[in-house]
Design an enzyme around this catalytic site. Sequence first.
Site, PDB file in Angstrom:
ATOM      1  CG  MET A   1     112.299  25.491  91.309  1.00  0.00           C
ATOM      2  SD  MET A   1     112.652  24.128  92.431  1.00  0.00           S
ATOM      3  CE  MET A   1     113.913  24.872  93.446  1.00  0.00           C
ATOM      4  CB  VAL A  77     111.203  33.558  86.415  1.00  0.00           C
ATOM      5  CG1 VAL A  77     110.119  33.140  85.440  1.00  0.00           C
ATOM      6  CG2 VAL A  77     110.704  34.661  87.349  1.00  0.00           C
ATOM      7  CD  GLU A  79     114.402  34.195  94.079  1.00  0.00           C
ATOM      8  OE1 GLU A  79     114.378  34.039  95.286  1.00  0.00           O
ATOM      9  OE2 GLU A  79     113.348  34.251  93.396  1.00  0.00           O
ATOM     10  CE  LYS A  84     111.166  35.619  91.592  1.00  0.00           C
ATOM     11  NZ  LYS A  84     110.634  34.293  91.239  1.00  0.00           N
ATOM     12  CB  SER A 106     114.397  30.817  97.527  1.00  0.00           C
ATOM     13  OG  SER A 106     115.342  31.620  96.839  1.00  0.00           O
ATOM     14  CG  HIS A 127     110.836  28.174  99.009  1.00  0.00           C
ATOM     15  ND1 HIS A 127     111.617  28.280 100.134  1.00  0.00           N
ATOM     16  CD2 HIS A 127     111.696  27.951  97.973  1.00  0.00           C
ATOM     17  CE1 HIS A 127     112.889  28.130  99.795  1.00  0.00           C
ATOM     18  NE2 HIS A 127     112.949  27.932  98.488  1.00  0.00           N
ATOM     19  CG  ASN A 177     116.163  29.602 101.269  1.00  0.00           C
ATOM     20  OD1 ASN A 177     116.323  28.433 101.587  1.00  0.00           O
ATOM     21  ND2 ASN A 177     116.039  29.980 100.013  1.00  0.00           N
TER      22      ASN A 177
END
Length: 403
Positions: A1, A77, A79, A84, A106, A127, A177
């Site tokens: 990503m 990075v 989830e 984080k 997300s 996002h 999401n």
Amino acid sequence: MGSGIATALILSGYPVILKEVNDKFLQSGLERIKANLQSRVNKGKMSQEKFEKILSLVQGTVDYENFRNVDMVIEAVIENVALKQQIFSDLEKHCPSHCVLATNTSTIDLNLIGQKTNSQDRIVGAHFFSPAHIMPLLEIVRTEKTSPQVIVDLMDVGKKIKKTPIVVGNCTGFAVNRMFFPYTQSALLLTDLGLDVYRIDKAITSFGMPMGPFRLADLVGFEVAVATGMQYLEHFPERVYKSLLIPIMLEDKRAGEKTRKGFYLYDDRRKARPDPEIKKYIEKSRSMAGLIADGKPISLTDKDIVEMVFFPVVNEACRVLGEGITVQASDLDIASVMGMGFPPYRGGVMFWADSLGSNYIYSKLKIWAESYGDFFKPCPFLEERAATGSKLSAPVKSIKSRL
């Protein structure tokens, strides 16, 4: 990503520093950016000269030495809350005080991510949707502490990199999401009730989606699906369907497209084809779920399948509206089309729902909830709209926005 986000930025002229944990991962990331640009050259959309000029805008690093003059950081990075938190703690030490600290998470609550910093007014969600250099939506997530200037700055960048930004409130899954987390869960429930995986996907693609829920699960990857599913289970336990099918397949090293086998098999060109072997995993999942009464699988038309997959999505979208995560249904329509591939000619998920009527959707969900549990239970917002015959997209008057 991260490579996709970097590609989107350099294509619009922004200089980018790509940071990785080691040189191996860094070179891999830089190669992906190069491949993204080379694809445009191969298609005749970019000259070789422009390719080299744009590629020169990105530089790689494995430390924070060059972060002291950056204006914005976008973390991308996996989830993992602890990871984080550590990254944002490091960013606070190495970046200038005006720097926007954005996360591409997300699902994870931004308050958790920024918990160990003193810069929560600078923390914001950026996002992107995969692939980030192609998908047009940017979901901007703000907390109660995010400064208006940070929101404006990120919206400006979003527009300059040719994204359509929507601003939403902070919660698990945010707007897009969270709205779509029932999408795959509905399909897993129908599978445990006896429906064929490939028939479900075919019904959904015939409806107009670019891919069905099982093909999408393969694309996203089973590890990501499990990780995000755990977030929803933690925060919305009363309405999560706890299917064991994906964990069972993961145990056998089937993780989706990246391992070339998930619900489908994949060749070197990533072309999907059905895999008869998944039958054994499905039978095990059905046996553990115990939902098929007297051994008789559920019998549904394609229309029934579409409704049982998408009405829970509409129901969750109603919760998002009712809680003030978004302030207008049109934002969810835009998000569903641009972020999740909902068929544009149907007008977006809420527009489509209004074409069917709130009472029709409510009555169907109520019947299914009585048969299959709270996963289908209509939310108060939908119940209220159904009782009054109001459109789901009608303005919300009694809810104060959290934006």
